[in-house]
Design a protein around this motif. Structure first.
Motif, PDB file in Angstrom:
ATOM      1  N   TYR A  68     142.072  47.015 -45.945  1.00  0.00           N
ATOM      2  CA  TYR A  68     142.567  48.203 -45.649  1.00  0.00           C
ATOM      3  C   TYR A  68     143.614  48.483 -45.672  1.00  0.00           C
ATOM      4  CZ  TYR A  68     141.929  53.478 -45.408  1.00  0.00           C
ATOM      5  OH  TYR A  68     141.996  55.344 -45.094  1.00  0.00           O
ATOM      6  N   TYR A  69     144.782  47.570 -45.600  1.00  0.00           N
ATOM      7  CA  TYR A  69     146.489  48.203 -45.056  1.00  0.00           C
ATOM      8  C   TYR A  69     146.889  48.388 -46.119  1.00  0.00           C
ATOM      9  CZ  TYR A  69     150.709  47.420 -42.063  1.00  0.00           C
ATOM     10  OH  TYR A  69     150.858  47.424 -41.257  1.00  0.00           O
ATOM     11  N   ASP A  70     146.745  48.696 -47.623  1.00  0.00           N
ATOM     12  CA  ASP A  70     147.583  49.068 -48.834  1.00  0.00           C
ATOM     13  C   ASP A  70     147.389  50.612 -48.074  1.00  0.00           C
ATOM     14  OD1 ASP A  70     148.337  46.592 -49.324  1.00  0.00           O
ATOM     15  OD2 ASP A  70     147.810  46.625 -51.164  1.00  0.00           O
ATOM     16  N   GLU A  71     146.502  51.129 -48.165  1.00  0.00           N
ATOM     17  CA  GLU A  71     146.566  52.164 -47.195  1.00  0.00           C
ATOM     18  C   GLU A  71     147.376  53.048 -46.890  1.00  0.00           C
ATOM     19  OE1 GLU A  71     144.493  54.320 -49.834  1.00  0.00           O
ATOM     20  OE2 GLU A  71     144.097  52.702 -51.091  1.00  0.00           O
ATOM     21  N   VAL A  72     147.288  51.958 -45.530  1.00  0.00           N
ATOM     22  CA  VAL A  72     148.551  52.769 -43.897  1.00  0.00           C
ATOM     23  C   VAL A  72     149.698  51.838 -44.866  1.00  0.00           C
ATOM     24  CG1 VAL A  72     148.458  52.176 -42.001  1.00  0.00           C
ATOM     25  CG2 VAL A  72     146.208  52.107 -42.771  1.00  0.00           C
ATOM     26  N   ALA A  73     149.773  51.339 -45.223  1.00  0.00           N
ATOM     27  CA  ALA A  73     151.999  50.860 -45.535  1.00  0.00           C
ATOM     28  C   ALA A  73     151.999  49.843 -46.875  1.00  0.00           C
ATOM     29  CB  ALA A  73     152.378  50.505 -44.280  1.00  0.00           C
ATOM     30  N   THR A  74     152.402  49.702 -47.710  1.00  0.00           N
ATOM     31  CA  THR A  74     153.067  48.671 -48.458  1.00  0.00           C
ATOM     32  C   THR A  74     153.985  48.700 -48.507  1.00  0.00           C
ATOM     33  OG1 THR A  74     153.765  50.833 -49.970  1.00  0.00           O
ATOM     34  CG2 THR A  74     151.358  50.413 -50.351  1.00  0.00           C
ATOM     35  N   THR A  75     154.894  48.895 -47.945  1.00  0.00           N
ATOM     36  CA  THR A  75     156.673  48.323 -47.389  1.00  0.00           C
ATOM     37  C   THR A  75     156.855  46.914 -46.530  1.00  0.00           C
ATOM     38  OG1 THR A  75     156.789  50.232 -45.187  1.00  0.00           O
ATOM     39  CG2 THR A  75     157.812  50.170 -47.455  1.00  0.00           C
ATOM     40  N   HIS A  76     155.523  46.805 -46.243  1.00  0.00           N
ATOM     41  CA  HIS A  76     155.536  45.267 -45.389  1.00  0.00           C
ATOM     42  C   HIS A  76     153.681  44.953 -45.385  1.00  0.00           C
ATOM     43  CE1 HIS A  76     154.769  48.039 -41.933  1.00  0.00           C
ATOM     44  NE2 HIS A  76     153.639  47.411 -41.798  1.00  0.00           N
ATOM     45  N   HIS A  77     152.950  44.349 -45.325  1.00  0.00           N
ATOM     46  CA  HIS A  77     151.828  43.045 -45.502  1.00  0.00           C
ATOM     47  C   HIS A  77     151.017  43.161 -44.144  1.00  0.00           C
ATOM     48  CE1 HIS A  77     152.826  44.035 -49.730  1.00  0.00           C
ATOM     49  NE2 HIS A  77     153.364  43.294 -50.027  1.00  0.00           N
ATOM     50  N   TYR A  78     149.752  42.689 -44.226  1.00  0.00           N
ATOM     51  CA  TYR A  78     149.010  42.628 -43.106  1.00  0.00           C
ATOM     52  C   TYR A  78     149.216  41.358 -42.881  1.00  0.00           C
ATOM     53  CZ  TYR A  78     144.699  41.292 -40.539  1.00  0.00           C
ATOM     54  OH  TYR A  78     143.343  40.897 -39.828  1.00  0.00           O
ATOM     55  N   GLU A  79     150.157  40.299 -43.567  1.00  0.00           N
ATOM     56  CA  GLU A  79     150.240  39.112 -43.415  1.00  0.00           C
ATOM     57  C   GLU A  79     151.580  38.871 -42.460  1.00  0.00           C
ATOM     58  OE1 GLU A  79     149.448  35.238 -42.238  1.00  0.00           O
ATOM     59  OE2 GLU A  79     147.794  36.323 -43.604  1.00  0.00           O
ATOM     60  N   ASP A  80     152.660  39.787 -42.581  1.00  0.00           N
ATOM     61  CA  ASP A  80     153.785  40.052 -42.496  1.00  0.00           C
ATOM     62  C   ASP A  80     153.394  40.359 -40.563  1.00  0.00           C
ATOM     63  OD1 ASP A  80     155.467  40.064 -44.218  1.00  0.00           O
ATOM     64  OD2 ASP A  80     155.113  41.930 -44.561  1.00  0.00           O
ATOM     65  N   ARG A  81     153.135  41.203 -40.277  1.00  0.00           N
ATOM     66  CA  ARG A  81     151.998  41.425 -38.706  1.00  0.00           C
ATOM     67  C   ARG A  81     151.585  39.683 -38.379  1.00  0.00           C
ATOM     68  NH1 ARG A  81     152.385  46.663 -37.004  1.00  0.00           N
ATOM     69  NH2 ARG A  81     153.620  47.895 -38.764  1.00  0.00           N
ATOM     70  N   VAL A  82     150.651  39.603 -39.280  1.00  0.00           N
ATOM     71  CA  VAL A  82     150.081  38.654 -38.617  1.00  0.00           C
ATOM     72  C   VAL A  82     151.077  37.353 -37.923  1.00  0.00           C
ATOM     73  CG1 VAL A  82     148.322  36.268 -38.843  1.00  0.00           C
ATOM     74  CG2 VAL A  82     147.856  38.547 -39.789  1.00  0.00           C
ATOM     75  N   GLN A  83     152.027  36.847 -38.679  1.00  0.00           N
ATOM     76  CA  GLN A  83     153.443  36.079 -38.697  1.00  0.00           C
ATOM     77  C   GLN A  83     154.001  36.057 -37.719  1.00  0.00           C
ATOM     78  OE1 GLN A  83     155.049  35.238 -41.940  1.00  0.00           O
ATOM     79  NE2 GLN A  83     153.511  34.638 -43.431  1.00  0.00           N
ATOM     80  N   THR A  84     154.111  37.574 -37.036  1.00  0.00           N
ATOM     81  CA  THR A  84     154.742  38.102 -36.041  1.00  0.00           C
ATOM     82  C   THR A  84     153.761  37.566 -34.833  1.00  0.00           C
ATOM     83  OG1 THR A  84     156.180  39.989 -37.171  1.00  0.00           O
ATOM     84  CG2 THR A  84     155.638  39.930 -34.595  1.00  0.00           C
ATOM     85  N   ILE A  85     152.972  38.008 -34.690  1.00  0.00           N
ATOM     86  CA  ILE A  85     152.087  37.605 -33.311  1.00  0.00           C
ATOM     87  C   ILE A  85     151.941  35.820 -33.723  1.00  0.00           C
ATOM     88  CG2 ILE A  85     149.458  37.616 -32.270  1.00  0.00           C
ATOM     89  CD1 ILE A  85     149.601  40.655 -34.340  1.00  0.00           C
ATOM     90  N   GLU A  86     152.100  34.882 -34.238  1.00  0.00           N
ATOM     91  CA  GLU A  86     151.791  33.726 -34.442  1.00  0.00           C
ATOM     92  C   GLU A  86     153.219  33.008 -33.302  1.00  0.00           C
ATOM     93  OE1 GLU A  86     149.358  31.828 -34.339  1.00  0.00           O
ATOM     94  OE2 GLU A  86     148.242  33.189 -35.822  1.00  0.00           O
ATOM     95  N   ALA A  87     154.701  34.074 -33.636  1.00  0.00           N
ATOM     96  CA  ALA A  87     155.801  33.776 -33.401  1.00  0.00           C
ATOM     97  C   ALA A  87     155.724  34.303 -31.930  1.00  0.00           C
ATOM     98  CB  ALA A  87     157.163  34.807 -33.982  1.00  0.00           C
TER      99      ALA A  87
END
Ligand code: SF4
Length: 332
Positions: free
Chosen positions: A172-191
């Motif tokens: 559903y992520y693209d319905e919420v935001a398109t300027t960044h992606h779900y995977e960007d968020r996962v990568q931040t949490i992993e960092a």
């Protein structure tokens, strides 16, 4: 379903299955108290009657280039939020002093924007160093997307926790935001995890997503092993893309919270933004499931006020857990 029996199994180490989690979301209103009773058994096992309090400082507001559809601080929203750059160190430290005086366990420094610049990371790190020298309080930073080097700098300064919500499912992520992606968020949490900072990741419900999207999110934060899980309930803000989405009921919120508790039994489940708006008179029932709340409002919307929150906690016979969170909750 026998929710107490499932709760006992979960406390014993059983991993709630997706179909059981789905059944929680589908429970009849008539069965809600039994469901909450089971969720409370889990909450009580790990957290007793303790409530963790969190306070936000909106450290940099507005003018965000991202297009998150729920957010009043996006440049795509037609709102009158305040616009200001990162506040100075004195303001950040004074906010922590106020939080400490109010018996807040975790002080949350939040900035608008896609990602913090290295200059902003240095400024927040400097303030956190001073906070840590002066007082005993946990600090959570929420500065957008960050990489491992930035996370290391925050860890070195004493940041205890970093919040970056998944917000919704990958689907559903693209319905919420398109300027960044779900995977960007996962990568931040992993960092954040790689840097040794306690991860905080949850999401927002009531944005038009399906039950499967909410289930995806609950199981994704379980896979990410997020220590803290904020569950926001959309408070639709005029001028945002989601201004007309007003689909939650208090009972629906309680079922969602229960599902998160059964799926992530040991974790800090926080009733986050939209608590007062969506749970209304049922807020105290939410605290039988969740063990953490924000006090004193949210980024751009107010709460019901500290005195009413504290009254609710006292009326329930619960106690504030001051200056404490564990990255893994413990049996009490
Ligand atoms: S949620 Fe954060 S990233 Fe998204 S528009 Fe708002 S401030 Fe920007």
């Amino acid at each position: 379903m026998d929710w107490m029996n499932l709760a006992k199994n979960v406390i014993g180490g059983y991993d709630c299955l997706r179909e059981e989690a789905r059944a929680i979301l589908h429970e009849d209103d008539a069965g809600l108290l039994g469901l909450i009773n089971g969720a409370y058994a889990i909450r009580h096992h790990y957290y007793g009657k303790k409530v963790k309090l969190n306070m936000i400082i909106n450290a940099k507001s507005g003018r965000c280039p991202e297009n998150c559809a729920y957010c009043s601080q996006s440049i795509y929203a037609d709102t009158d939020v305040q616009n200001y750059a990162l506040v100075d160190q004195k303001t950040l430290v004074n906010g922590a002093r106020q939080a400490k005086e109010n018996h807040i366990g975790t002080y949350c420094i939040v900035t608008s924007g896609r990602k913090a610049s290295n200059r902003e990371i240095r400024a927040v790190a400097s303030a956190v160093r001073q906070i840590k020298e002066e007082m005993s309080i946990k600090v959570c930073a929420c500065l957008g997307l960050i990489d491992k080097d930035q996370a290391d700098a925050l860890k070195e300064a004493g940041v205890d926790r970093y919040n970056h919500n998944l917000n919704t499912s990958a689907r559903y992520y693209d319905e919420v935001a398109t300027t960044h992606h779900y995977e960007d968020r996962v990568q931040t949490i992993e960092a954040v995890k790689d840097a040794g900072i306690s991860p905080c990741a949850g999401g927002i419900c009531g944005m038009g997503e399906t039950d499967d999207d909410i289930l995806d999110m609950a199981f994704a934060v379980r896979t990410l092993d997020s220590d803290s899980i904020p569950v926001n309930f959309l408070r639709p803000i005029p001028g945002t893309k989601f201004a007309d989405k007003d689909e939650l009921t208090p009972n629906r919120c309680l079922k969602i919270l229960s599902m998160f508790r059964f799926v992530n039994p040991k974790k800090e489940i926080r009733i986050a933004g939209g608590r007062e708006y969506n749970l209304r008179s049922m807020q105290c029932l939410g605290l039988y499931i969740a063990n953490s709340i924000f006090i004193d409002g949210y980024l751009t919307t107010g709460g019901q006020g500290e005195s009413k929150d504290m009254q609710m906690i006292r009326d329930m016979g619960f106690e504030v857990e001051e200056n404490a969170f564990e990255t893994q909750s413990q049996d009490l």
